[in-house]
Design an enzyme around this catalytic site. Structure first.
Site, PDB file in Angstrom:
ATOM      1  N   ASP A  37      56.039  62.784  71.571  1.00 19.40           N
ATOM      2  CA  ASP A  37      57.482  62.593  71.468  1.00 19.40           C
ATOM      3  C   ASP A  37      57.946  62.873  70.041  1.00 19.40           C
ATOM      4  OD1 ASP A  37      57.645  61.855  74.111  1.00 19.40           O
ATOM      5  OD2 ASP A  37      57.600  59.703  73.708  1.00 19.40           O
ATOM      6  N   TYR A  65      45.440  55.829  70.003  1.00 18.92           N
ATOM      7  CA  TYR A  65      46.718  55.633  69.328  1.00 18.92           C
ATOM      8  C   TYR A  65      46.709  54.344  68.506  1.00 18.92           C
ATOM      9  CZ  TYR A  65      48.702  58.849  72.883  1.00 18.92           C
ATOM     10  OH  TYR A  65      48.974  59.906  73.707  1.00 18.92           O
ATOM     11  N   ASP A  79      61.421  52.327  73.892  1.00 18.47           N
ATOM     12  CA  ASP A  79      61.102  52.366  72.467  1.00 18.47           C
ATOM     13  C   ASP A  79      62.322  51.938  71.668  1.00 18.47           C
ATOM     14  OD1 ASP A  79      62.820  54.595  72.232  1.00 18.47           O
ATOM     15  OD2 ASP A  79      61.176  56.013  72.402  1.00 18.47           O
ATOM     16  N   ARG A 175      54.504  53.470  75.628  1.00 20.85           N
ATOM     17  CA  ARG A 175      55.776  52.732  75.768  1.00 20.85           C
ATOM     18  C   ARG A 175      55.688  51.738  76.925  1.00 20.85           C
ATOM     19  NH1 ARG A 175      60.022  57.084  76.723  1.00 20.85           N
ATOM     20  NH2 ARG A 175      58.229  58.451  77.042  1.00 20.85           N
TER      21      ARG A 175
END
Length: 291
Positions: A37, A65, A79, A175
């Protein structure tokens, strides 16, 4: 150049932006694996030249991550950058480091996850975020994902923020994971930051910033340091050596008889020079990608 350069993507760049910049900088055909993103940072492998054909070998990749979860806020995009739907006070004495660690450890394993409404997943030929932007309702089915490992890095009590590192399967949405973690802590939350540390075999140590690449585009020694060749990408595949006569037939698309298991193989000539990859099916070797 036929292979991969790993970019450490910064915020406000789309994955497409990075591909376009690398393509222009190196004057080569380019593509990417593992979309990030615009507000996310981190590892984005860029396929270059004939390396763009390698994507089919690199589809099923695990990822790692580092994420920051903001408690007490729920948004439409899951988010911090989305429209705020709800704000809920956090009772600090109700959430402890011990409790967070238990919740995180309970997330490990195979599970069903609902992807975010604001995502590029297609349903009936239309992306989910297009339905969301138009205010249209659509049934979203859960997808099977796996969390291999997840660990607490920090809990900022003052800011109500949890930082964690997670290793997960392809298709996992961090998310959604953040929302699920908040829910299991009996509150709400959304993702504040996301940094991808690894995609399959490609990691931060191999990555460079896009500006550094542009500054060194004429520096062959620098580029070679960060360039991952086609052969290196497929080095885990078994190798087949062919004679000059076989190579000619192979390059012309003729299937060669090989009493080997089905799969992808590295192909070299008599001088041990890498030619490309071949695919064996039903004991027959056929060319796949030629460099």
């Amino acid at each position: 150049m036929d292979g991969i350069i790993v970019i450490d993507k910064e915020k406000d760049y789309t994955s497409h932006d990075v591909v376009a910049i690398v393509k222009k900088t190196l004057n080569e055909k380019a593509g990417h694996i593992g979309t990030l993103d615009p507000n996310a940072t981190g590892v984005l492998p860029i396929l270059i030249g004939k390396g763009t054909k390698l994507s089919k070998y690199l589809i099923e990749h695990d990822k790692t991550y580092k994420a920051k979860l903001k408690l007490g806020i729920r948004t439409d995009t899951q988010d911090i950058f989305g429209k705020i739907l709800e704000i809920r006070p956090i009772e600090k004495d109700k959430i402890s480091i011990k409790q967070i660690k238990i919740v995180l450890q309970n997330m490990i394993g195979i599970q069903e996850q609902y992807p975010p409404m604001y995502s590029a997943i297609k349903i009936n030929g239309k992306k989910l975020y297009e339905y969301a932007r138009n205010g249209e309702e659509i049934e979203i089915k859960p997808r099977t994902i796996e969390i291999y490992d997840i660990n607490l890095d920090d809990f900022n009590v003052t800011e109500n923020e949890i930082t964690f590192t997670v290793k997960c399967s392809k298709g996992t949405y961090i998310r959604s994971l953040c929302e699920d973690i908040a829910s299991k802590l009996n509150t709400i939350g959304c993702m504040k930051e996301l940094d991808r540390l690894q995609v399959g075999r490609f990691n931060k140590e191999q990555a460079i910033k896009i500006d550094i690449l542009k500054e060194n585009k004429e520096n062959k020694e620098f580029l070679n340091k960060y360039f991952i060749s086609f052969e290196e990408v497929v080095k885990d595949k078994p190798c087949i050596s062919l004679t000059s006569a076989q190579i000619q037939l192979f390059l012309n698309g003729v299937k060669l008889s090989k009493n080997l298991e089905d799969g992808i193989y590295r192909v070299k000539n008599e001088n041990n020079i890498f030619i490309g990859t071949g695919k064996i099916k039903n004991k027959l070797l056929k060319r796949d990608i030629i460099i």
